[in-house]
Design a protein around this motif. Structure first.
Motif, PDB file in Angstrom:
ATOM      1  N   PHE A 100       0.835  -1.196   0.000  1.00 26.44           N
ATOM      2  CA  PHE A 100       0.000   0.000   0.000  1.00 26.44           C
ATOM      3  C   PHE A 100       0.871   1.247   0.000  1.00 26.44           C
ATOM      4  CE2 PHE A 100      -2.036   3.451   2.300  1.00 26.44           C
ATOM      5  CZ  PHE A 100      -3.164   3.636   1.523  1.00 26.44           C
ATOM      6  N   LYS A 101       0.478   2.229  -0.819  1.00 27.08           N
ATOM      7  CA  LYS A 101       1.179   3.514  -0.897  1.00 27.08           C
ATOM      8  C   LYS A 101       0.169   4.633  -0.678  1.00 27.08           C
ATOM      9  CE  LYS A 101       5.007   1.542  -2.375  1.00 27.08           C
ATOM     10  NZ  LYS A 101       5.272   0.509  -1.410  1.00 27.08           N
ATOM     11  N   ILE A 112     -10.401   6.060   0.309  1.00 23.85           N
ATOM     12  CA  ILE A 112     -10.239   6.297   1.737  1.00 23.85           C
ATOM     13  C   ILE A 112      -9.569   5.076   2.365  1.00 23.85           C
ATOM     14  CG2 ILE A 112     -12.166   7.901   1.939  1.00 23.85           C
ATOM     15  CD1 ILE A 112     -13.813   5.660   3.195  1.00 23.85           C
ATOM     16  N   LEU A 113      -8.873   5.325   3.441  1.00 25.37           N
ATOM     17  CA  LEU A 113      -8.170   4.286   4.182  1.00 25.37           C
ATOM     18  C   LEU A 113      -8.836   4.160   5.541  1.00 25.37           C
ATOM     19  CD1 LEU A 113      -5.704   2.374   4.529  1.00 25.37           C
ATOM     20  CD2 LEU A 113      -4.415   4.387   5.294  1.00 25.37           C
ATOM     21  N   VAL A 114      -9.295   2.949   5.862  1.00 21.43           N
ATOM     22  CA  VAL A 114     -10.024   2.733   7.106  1.00 21.43           C
ATOM     23  C   VAL A 114      -9.341   1.662   7.948  1.00 21.43           C
ATOM     24  CG1 VAL A 114     -12.236   2.075   8.143  1.00 21.43           C
ATOM     25  CG2 VAL A 114     -12.200   3.392   6.001  1.00 21.43           C
ATOM     26  N   LEU A 141      -1.599   3.758  10.190  1.00 23.51           N
ATOM     27  CA  LEU A 141      -1.103   4.304   8.928  1.00 23.51           C
ATOM     28  C   LEU A 141      -1.528   5.756   8.790  1.00 23.51           C
ATOM     29  CD1 LEU A 141      -1.884   1.393   6.416  1.00 23.51           C
ATOM     30  CD2 LEU A 141       0.279   1.906   7.558  1.00 23.51           C
ATOM     31  N   ASP A 142      -0.691   6.546   8.145  1.00 29.29           N
ATOM     32  CA  ASP A 142      -1.029   7.948   7.887  1.00 29.29           C
ATOM     33  C   ASP A 142      -2.333   8.033   7.100  1.00 29.29           C
ATOM     34  OD1 ASP A 142       1.308   8.747   9.112  1.00 29.29           O
ATOM     35  OD2 ASP A 142       2.408   9.014   7.237  1.00 29.29           O
ATOM     36  N   ALA A 151       2.005  -6.496  10.108  1.00 33.45           N
ATOM     37  CA  ALA A 151       2.941  -6.652   8.988  1.00 33.45           C
ATOM     38  C   ALA A 151       3.703  -5.361   8.724  1.00 33.45           C
ATOM     39  CB  ALA A 151       2.198  -7.112   7.731  1.00 33.45           C
ATOM     40  N   VAL A 152       3.039  -4.230   8.907  1.00 35.22           N
ATOM     41  CA  VAL A 152       3.697  -2.922   8.730  1.00 35.22           C
ATOM     42  C   VAL A 152       4.800  -2.767   9.784  1.00 35.22           C
ATOM     43  CG1 VAL A 152       3.386  -0.413   8.863  1.00 35.22           C
ATOM     44  CG2 VAL A 152       1.672  -1.836   7.712  1.00 35.22           C
ATOM     45  N   LYS A 153       4.452  -3.081  11.029  1.00 35.94           N
ATOM     46  CA  LYS A 153       5.453  -2.962  12.102  1.00 35.94           C
ATOM     47  C   LYS A 153       6.627  -3.912  11.891  1.00 35.94           C
ATOM     48  CE  LYS A 153       2.870  -3.571  15.685  1.00 35.94           C
ATOM     49  NZ  LYS A 153       2.300  -3.658  17.042  1.00 35.94           N
TER      50      LYS A 153
END
Length: 119
Positions: free
Chosen positions: A30-31, A39-41, A54-55, A114-116
């Protein structure tokens, strides 16, 4: 004739696979640029969200009774990227939103864990 047949088979397979990719993708792919018309939820609890997110993510808790109502003002054709801790709640939220008529819902697989792990 055989070449045309093989071409059509490959084309059909690619089309089928690309549709699958539109409903889910690894969260690490994801970028932020993908949010131009989307939108990001984050569907985790407010406590999880406040510990890191996430920002540009909006927190809509999957467990809240008004979860579905929170999407009443969202265009049903707008892309919605969903994520949670590991991917379970966001997959359920994706199915719920599809049942409400949303057509472009993408589950970011792997979740915030996974991001962390990739930082």
């Amino acid at each position: 004739m055989r070449t045309i047949f093989l071409f059509l088979v490959v084309l059909i397979l690619q089309t089928g696979c690309s549709q699958e990719n539109k409903t889910k993708m690894p969260i690490v792919d994801f970028k932020q640029e993908m949010l131009n018309n989307a939108i990001l939820v984050d569907v985790r609890t407010p406590e999880e969200f406040s510990a890191g997110h996430l920002d540009n993510a909006e927190n809509i808790n999957w467990y809240d009774a008004d979860f579905s109502d929170r999407f009443n003002t969202v265009d049903k054709n707008k892309t919605i990227y969903l994520y949670c801790k590991m991917g379970g709640r966001s997959a359920k939220a994706q199915e719920k939103l599809k049942s409400l008529g949303f057509t472009n819902v993408v589950n970011l697989e792997g979740g915030y864990d996974a991001v962390k792990a990739n930082n």
